[in-house]
Design a protein around this motif. Structure first.
Motif, PDB file in Angstrom:
ATOM      1  N   GLY A 205       0.843  -1.188   0.000  1.00 29.60           N
ATOM      2  CA  GLY A 205       0.000   0.000   0.000  1.00 29.60           C
ATOM      3  C   GLY A 205       0.876   1.234   0.000  1.00 29.60           C
ATOM      4  N   GLN A 206       0.417   2.290   0.660  1.00 26.71           N
ATOM      5  CA  GLN A 206       1.177   3.539   0.703  1.00 26.71           C
ATOM      6  C   GLN A 206       2.142   3.527   1.886  1.00 26.71           C
ATOM      7  OE1 GLN A 206       0.564   5.713  -1.768  1.00 26.71           O
ATOM      8  NE2 GLN A 206       2.148   7.166  -1.169  1.00 26.71           N
ATOM      9  N   GLY A 207       3.414   3.920   1.627  1.00 28.03           N
ATOM     10  CA  GLY A 207       4.366   3.944   2.722  1.00 28.03           C
ATOM     11  C   GLY A 207       5.699   4.531   2.334  1.00 28.03           C
ATOM     12  N   THR A 208       6.558   4.691   3.354  1.00 26.14           N
ATOM     13  CA  THR A 208       7.874   5.319   3.171  1.00 26.14           C
ATOM     14  C   THR A 208       8.943   4.453   3.810  1.00 26.14           C
ATOM     15  OG1 THR A 208       6.929   7.546   3.188  1.00 26.14           O
ATOM     16  CG2 THR A 208       9.277   7.365   3.658  1.00 26.14           C
ATOM     17  N   LEU A 209      10.016   4.195   3.044  1.00 27.95           N
ATOM     18  CA  LEU A 209      11.184   3.489   3.557  1.00 27.95           C
ATOM     19  C   LEU A 209      12.235   4.521   3.928  1.00 27.95           C
ATOM     20  CD1 LEU A 209      12.762   0.801   4.000  1.00 27.95           C
ATOM     21  CD2 LEU A 209      13.595   1.057   1.648  1.00 27.95           C
ATOM     22  N   LEU A 210      12.790   4.392   5.147  1.00 22.70           N
ATOM     23  CA  LEU A 210      13.812   5.313   5.628  1.00 22.70           C
ATOM     24  C   LEU A 210      15.074   4.536   5.992  1.00 22.70           C
ATOM     25  CD1 LEU A 210      10.942   6.298   7.561  1.00 22.70           C
ATOM     26  CD2 LEU A 210      12.202   8.335   6.945  1.00 22.70           C
ATOM     27  N   SER A 211      16.208   5.217   5.923  1.00 17.80           N
ATOM     28  CA  SER A 211      17.465   4.607   6.325  1.00 17.80           C
ATOM     29  C   SER A 211      17.525   4.513   7.843  1.00 17.80           C
ATOM     30  CB  SER A 211      18.642   5.435   5.814  1.00 17.80           C
ATOM     31  OG  SER A 211      18.726   6.669   6.523  1.00 17.80           O
ATOM     32  N   GLN A 212      18.598   3.908   8.364  1.00 20.16           N
ATOM     33  CA  GLN A 212      18.783   3.820   9.804  1.00 20.16           C
ATOM     34  C   GLN A 212      18.753   5.196  10.445  1.00 20.16           C
ATOM     35  OE1 GLN A 212      22.734   2.815  11.321  1.00 20.16           O
ATOM     36  NE2 GLN A 212      21.812   1.356  12.746  1.00 20.16           N
ATOM     37  N   LYS A 213      19.340   6.200   9.755  1.00 15.70           N
ATOM     38  CA  LYS A 213      19.365   7.567  10.283  1.00 15.70           C
ATOM     39  C   LYS A 213      18.167   8.404   9.844  1.00 15.70           C
ATOM     40  CE  LYS A 213      24.180   8.310  11.495  1.00 15.70           C
ATOM     41  NZ  LYS A 213      25.271   9.306  11.518  1.00 15.70           N
ATOM     42  N   LEU A 214      17.136   7.725   9.324  1.00 13.15           N
ATOM     43  CA  LEU A 214      15.855   8.346   8.995  1.00 13.15           C
ATOM     44  C   LEU A 214      15.916   9.275   7.782  1.00 13.15           C
ATOM     45  CD1 LEU A 214      14.542   9.048  12.614  1.00 13.15           C
ATOM     46  CD2 LEU A 214      13.856   7.211  11.078  1.00 13.15           C
ATOM     47  N   ILE A 216      15.086   9.708   3.919  1.00 16.96           N
ATOM     48  CA  ILE A 216      14.055   9.084   3.087  1.00 16.96           C
ATOM     49  C   ILE A 216      14.707   8.360   1.917  1.00 16.96           C
ATOM     50  CG2 ILE A 216      12.060   9.483   1.601  1.00 16.96           C
ATOM     51  CD1 ILE A 216      11.363  11.886   3.344  1.00 16.96           C
ATOM     52  N   VAL A 217      14.410   7.068   1.780  1.00 13.61           N
ATOM     53  CA  VAL A 217      14.919   6.262   0.669  1.00 13.61           C
ATOM     54  C   VAL A 217      13.883   6.209  -0.449  1.00 13.61           C
ATOM     55  CG1 VAL A 217      15.732   3.977  -0.038  1.00 13.61           C
ATOM     56  CG2 VAL A 217      16.345   4.885   2.223  1.00 13.61           C
ATOM     57  N   TYR A 218      12.655   5.854  -0.112  1.00 14.09           N
ATOM     58  CA  TYR A 218      11.576   5.737  -1.106  1.00 14.09           C
ATOM     59  C   TYR A 218      10.262   6.046  -0.430  1.00 14.09           C
ATOM     60  CZ  TYR A 218       8.030   3.541  -4.079  1.00 14.09           C
ATOM     61  OH  TYR A 218       6.922   3.303  -4.847  1.00 14.09           O
ATOM     62  N   THR A 219       9.416   6.770  -1.137  1.00 14.43           N
ATOM     63  CA  THR A 219       8.056   6.985  -0.668  1.00 14.43           C
ATOM     64  C   THR A 219       7.100   6.817  -1.834  1.00 14.43           C
ATOM     65  OG1 THR A 219       6.591   8.502   0.533  1.00 14.43           O
ATOM     66  CG2 THR A 219       8.134   9.508  -1.010  1.00 14.43           C
ATOM     67  N   GLY A 220       6.032   6.065  -1.607  1.00 16.02           N
ATOM     68  CA  GLY A 220       5.086   5.788  -2.678  1.00 16.02           C
ATOM     69  C   GLY A 220       4.299   4.526  -2.384  1.00 16.02           C
ATOM     70  N   THR A 221       3.884   3.828  -3.429  1.00 15.23           N
ATOM     71  CA  THR A 221       3.085   2.623  -3.263  1.00 15.23           C
ATOM     72  C   THR A 221       3.965   1.377  -3.321  1.00 15.23           C
ATOM     73  OG1 THR A 221       2.564   2.639  -5.635  1.00 15.23           O
ATOM     74  CG2 THR A 221       0.982   3.668  -4.160  1.00 15.23           C
ATOM     75  N   SER A 237      21.525  10.611  -0.026  1.00 15.19           N
ATOM     76  CA  SER A 237      20.972  10.612   1.324  1.00 15.19           C
ATOM     77  C   SER A 237      20.345  11.946   1.708  1.00 15.19           C
ATOM     78  CB  SER A 237      22.056  10.245   2.342  1.00 15.19           C
ATOM     79  OG  SER A 237      23.120  11.185   2.301  1.00 15.19           O
ATOM     80  N   ASP A 238      20.800  13.040   1.084  1.00 14.31           N
ATOM     81  CA  ASP A 238      20.243  14.360   1.392  1.00 14.31           C
ATOM     82  C   ASP A 238      18.989  14.673   0.579  1.00 14.31           C
ATOM     83  OD1 ASP A 238      21.302  14.802  -1.132  1.00 14.31           O
ATOM     84  OD2 ASP A 238      22.855  16.195  -0.461  1.00 14.31           O
ATOM     85  N   GLY A 239      18.584  13.733  -0.290  1.00 13.84           N
ATOM     86  CA  GLY A 239      17.359  13.909  -1.058  1.00 13.84           C
ATOM     87  C   GLY A 239      17.462  14.879  -2.214  1.00 13.84           C
ATOM     88  N   LYS A 240      18.682  15.314  -2.576  1.00 13.17           N
ATOM     89  CA  LYS A 240      18.830  16.294  -3.650  1.00 13.17           C
ATOM     90  C   LYS A 240      18.737  15.667  -5.042  1.00 13.17           C
ATOM     91  CE  LYS A 240      21.514  19.621  -0.947  1.00 13.17           C
ATOM     92  NZ  LYS A 240      22.789  20.374  -0.814  1.00 13.17           N
ATOM     93  N   ILE A 241      19.069  14.376  -5.141  1.00 10.22           N
ATOM     94  CA  ILE A 241      18.968  13.663  -6.405  1.00 10.22           C
ATOM     95  C   ILE A 241      17.869  12.630  -6.264  1.00 10.22           C
ATOM     96  CG2 ILE A 241      20.182  12.338  -8.175  1.00 10.22           C
ATOM     97  CD1 ILE A 241      21.420  15.052  -7.726  1.00 10.22           C
TER      98      ILE A 241
END
Length: 333
Positions: A205-214, A216-221, A237-241
């Motif tokens: 379903g809908q959710g977000t995967l985060l690294s150990q240090k929180l 954001i790795v992936y967010t979506g379905t 890791s900084d979400g810029k790319i």
């Protein structure tokens, strides 16, 4: 929101951190002051034996256990993932990644507050088995901070938290499981997932995967533990790319690649590489075509901003295209 007042009188010791601060033998030198440290909670003085507030640069660090005592906090430190798991009044839950020390071993600047990622501004640290957070943590959970007396006294107001329904959070303890497909995503020891799950406790379903240090790795379905449908994967890791697009059982089918909020490629992807589509070049011209697996040769057309074709043939690339740090040249013949 009702506010419970907690006056915290801090005679702050400055911590001089040596470069040899590797866990578990953390090397610390305290420049201590003679004035005692006092915390007043509802007018009652509290002793901070072994848990003195201190500064890292200009950031004041305080023991999260003492700060949350008025909210009836129950704190459990999960050694294997280096997380402080906190339950407070009315079902509220907080996860702080404490890390294993200071410096490179410090924790995360983010917390999960009832499943929502929030930014404290500075990372948590673990010292002598005690989790310390920046004083801004109080504001992160909805309280206020008022400084008095040249930075030595702070008046903290904690919120009276209402009953909430928290989001499900899973903390993974399996290391190095690569998600199938071309995204390069991995679930590591201490990775966290927030969102919907199936009966097997897999993301669904809908959710977000985060690294150990929180981060954001992936967010979506998701579908049965794999990204599936619309979503966004962060390549840094900084979400810029990041790539925002469509996934099929972990595979990026197509999408838009952006750097610092600006899109520069739209098309299909290999494993953290570009395959076919439209690429905005450093001079703002546009290459449309296919790109080799080694990301060094492109075959297609070169157009200007009006869409006029300027060149057809091969393009040579230098640098790293996927991070938008590259140059190009025409390859004649």
């Amino acid at each position: 929101m009702t506010i419970r007042r907690m006056a915290v009188l801090l005679s702050i010791s400055t911590v001089l951190l040596t470069t040899a601060c590797s866990a578990p033998n953390i090397q610390q030198v305290f420049a201590q002051e003679d004035a005692p440290v006092h915390i007043f909670i509802d007018g009652v003085s509290q002793e901070l034996a072994g848990s003195k507030p201190f500064k890292i640069g200009e950031i004041t660090m305080v023991p999260v256990r003492k700060i949350l005592e008025p909210l009836g906090a129950e704190i459990k430190y999960q050694d294997n993932t280096m997380d402080a798991l906190i339950k407070i009044q009315n079902g509220q839950e907080i996860i702080v990644h404490s890390g294993s020390g200071v410096g490179e071993n410090a924790g995360s600047r983010y917390i999960l507050f009832n499943g929502e990622r929030k930014d404290m501004g500075s990372p948590a640290v673990l010292i002598n088995k005690e989790t310390f957070v920046p004083i801004s943590f109080v504001e992160t959970i909805g309280g206020t901070v008022h400084w008095i007396s040249m930075g030595q006294t702070v008046d903290v107001n904690l919120p009276e938290l209402n009953e909430v329904t928290t989001q499900d959070v899973r903390i993974f303890t399996n290391d190095g499981w690569a998600i199938p497909g071309n995204s390069g995503m991995k679930i590591n020891w201490g990775s966290k997932y927030v969102g919907q799950m199936n009966q097997s406790d897999k993301p669904n379903g809908q959710g977000t995967l985060l690294s150990q240090k929180l981060d954001i790795v992936y967010t979506g379905t998701w579908l049965n533990g794999l990204p599936n449908g619309e979503g966004t994967v962060n390549l840094s890791s900084d979400g810029k790319i990041k790539i925002k697009g469509f996934f099929n059982k972990g595979e990026i089918v197509s999408g838009v690649l952006s750097a610092n909020g600006s899109a520069f490629f739209e098309g299909t992807f290999g494993r953290q590489s570009l395959k076919e589509g439209a690429l905005i070049l450093p001079d703002k011209r546009v290459f449309k075509g296919t790109i080799s697996d080694d990301q060094k040769i492109g075959v297609g057309s070169l157009t200007n901003s009006e869409g006029k074709v300027l060149y057809e043939g091969k393009i040579g690339f230098s640098g790293t295209i996927v991070t938008n740090d590259f140059s190009y040249q025409r390859l004649e013949g």
